[in-house]
Design a protein around this motif. Structure first.
Motif, mmCIF file in Angstrom:
data_model
loop_
_atom_site.group_PDB
_atom_site.id
_atom_site.type_symbol
_atom_site.label_atom_id
_atom_site.label_comp_id
_atom_site.label_asym_id
_atom_site.label_seq_id
_atom_site.Cartn_x
_atom_site.Cartn_y
_atom_site.Cartn_z
ATOM 1 N N LEU A 100 135.725 -2.848 31.667
ATOM 2 C CA LEU A 100 135.445 -3.145 30.260
ATOM 3 C C LEU A 100 136.295 -2.241 29.397
ATOM 4 C CD1 LEU A 100 133.452 -4.575 28.163
ATOM 5 C CD2 LEU A 100 132.157 -2.443 28.267
ATOM 6 N N GLY A 101 136.953 -2.849 28.413
ATOM 7 C CA GLY A 101 137.748 -2.091 27.455
ATOM 8 C C GLY A 101 137.442 -2.553 26.043
ATOM 9 N N ASP A 102 138.257 -2.100 25.101
ATOM 10 C CA ASP A 102 137.970 -2.372 23.691
ATOM 11 C C ASP A 102 138.030 -3.847 23.324
ATOM 12 O OD1 ASP A 102 140.765 -2.419 24.006
ATOM 13 O OD2 ASP A 102 141.144 -1.522 22.035
ATOM 14 N N LEU A 103 138.915 -4.621 23.901
ATOM 15 C CA LEU A 103 139.035 -6.031 23.511
ATOM 16 C C LEU A 103 137.824 -6.847 23.966
ATOM 17 C CD1 LEU A 103 142.831 -6.645 24.201
ATOM 18 C CD2 LEU A 103 141.703 -6.072 22.037
ATOM 19 N N ILE A 104 137.397 -6.658 25.198
ATOM 20 C CA ILE A 104 136.229 -7.389 25.696
ATOM 21 C C ILE A 104 134.970 -6.891 24.978
ATOM 22 C CG2 ILE A 104 134.802 -7.875 27.715
ATOM 23 C CD1 ILE A 104 137.383 -7.757 29.396
ATOM 24 N N ALA A 105 134.883 -5.592 24.734
ATOM 25 C CA ALA A 105 133.728 -5.048 24.009
ATOM 26 C C ALA A 105 133.678 -5.585 22.578
ATOM 27 C CB ALA A 105 133.764 -3.525 24.010
ATOM 28 N N ALA A 106 134.828 -5.727 21.932
ATOM 29 C CA ALA A 106 134.857 -6.287 20.572
ATOM 30 C C ALA A 106 134.343 -7.721 20.581
ATOM 31 C CB ALA A 106 136.263 -6.216 20.001
ATOM 32 N N SER A 107 134.664 -8.463 21.626
ATOM 33 C CA SER A 107 134.140 -9.820 21.771
ATOM 34 C C SER A 107 132.618 -9.788 21.903
ATOM 35 C CB SER A 107 134.771 -10.493 22.995
ATOM 36 O OG SER A 107 134.196 -11.749 23.229
ATOM 37 N N ALA A 108 132.118 -8.838 22.677
ATOM 38 C CA ALA A 108 130.666 -8.702 22.848
ATOM 39 C C ALA A 108 129.978 -8.418 21.516
ATOM 40 C CB ALA A 108 130.352 -7.598 23.851
ATOM 41 N N VAL A 109 130.556 -7.544 20.723
ATOM 42 C CA VAL A 109 129.992 -7.228 19.407
ATOM 43 C C VAL A 109 129.993 -8.481 18.536
ATOM 44 C CG1 VAL A 109 130.334 -5.903 17.280
ATOM 45 C CG2 VAL A 109 130.604 -4.781 19.503
ATOM 46 N N ALA A 110 131.119 -9.181 18.492
ATOM 47 C CA ALA A 110 131.231 -10.391 17.667
ATOM 48 C C ALA A 110 130.236 -11.463 18.102
ATOM 49 C CB ALA A 110 132.656 -10.943 17.728
ATOM 50 N N GLN A 111 129.900 -11.487 19.393
ATOM 51 C CA GLN A 111 128.984 -12.502 19.926
ATOM 52 C C GLN A 111 127.517 -12.061 19.884
ATOM 53 O OE1 GLN A 111 129.567 -15.605 20.663
ATOM 54 N NE2 GLN A 111 131.737 -15.453 20.261
ATOM 55 N N GLY A 112 127.241 -10.837 19.440
ATOM 56 C CA GLY A 112 125.860 -10.402 19.261
ATOM 57 C C GLY A 112 125.166 -9.857 20.492
#
Length: 162
Positions: free
Chosen positions: A74-86
């Motif tokens: 897990l890195g920043d790009l996948i984590a940013a997706s997780a944040v955007a998806q709630g």
């Protein structure tokens, strides 16, 4: 939702499972909770990326990466997706990278360590099955509570906050 795992343990001792204290906090939210979505993968983060790209509905991704310390799952790009998806958080039996960025995100992340090496994407892994690590079995839908004191797991039918 405000909670303390220590208080939940005191109140529901026989109804919760406690993870072995193996994890470090990497996300911007130190405390998080939600229903578990499970993934099993080894040095291939395809299933993690796929799951976190879906609507999270305040759930927690529980990823059994085999405890590998050889690469980050897990890195920043996948984590940013997780944040955007709630998504509420990620519990990763493996490594993360981009730790400075993760620390600033509205996401709970518990993992074993950091490693700058990225994982492979071969399309391998499984989803929505029981996974076991840190002395606990996580089943899809189990309720997961995590904070600075550790991680508790309750069977979905025994959600302690009810």
């Amino acid at each position: 939702m405000s909670f303390k795992t220590a208080d939940l343990y005191d109140q529901f001792e026989t109804r919760v499972r406690v993870c072995d204290p193996l994890f470090r906090d990497f996300g911007g939210h130190r405390a998080f909770c939600g229903a578990a979505v499970t993934v099993k993968c080894f040095e291939d983060n395809t299933q993690i990326k796929s799951a976190l790209a879906e609507p999270g509905a305040a759930r927690v991704l529980v990823a059994d990466a085999g405890g590998s310390l050889r690469c980050a799952m897990l890195g920043d790009l996948i984590a940013a997706s997780a944040v955007a998806q709630g998504w509420a958080g990620v519990i990763l039996y493996g490594c993360v990278r981009d730790t400075d960025e993760l620390a600033g995100m509205a996401l709970g992340v518990k993992a074993l360590a950091a490693n700058p090496r990225k994982s492979q994407r071969r399309g391998e892994g499984q989803r929505d099955l029981p996974v076991t690590f840190a002395g606990v079995c996580f089943a899809p839908g189990d309720w997961v509570y995590a904070d600075g004191d550790g991680i508790l797991v309750a069977a979905a039918r025994l959600h302690p906050a009810d």
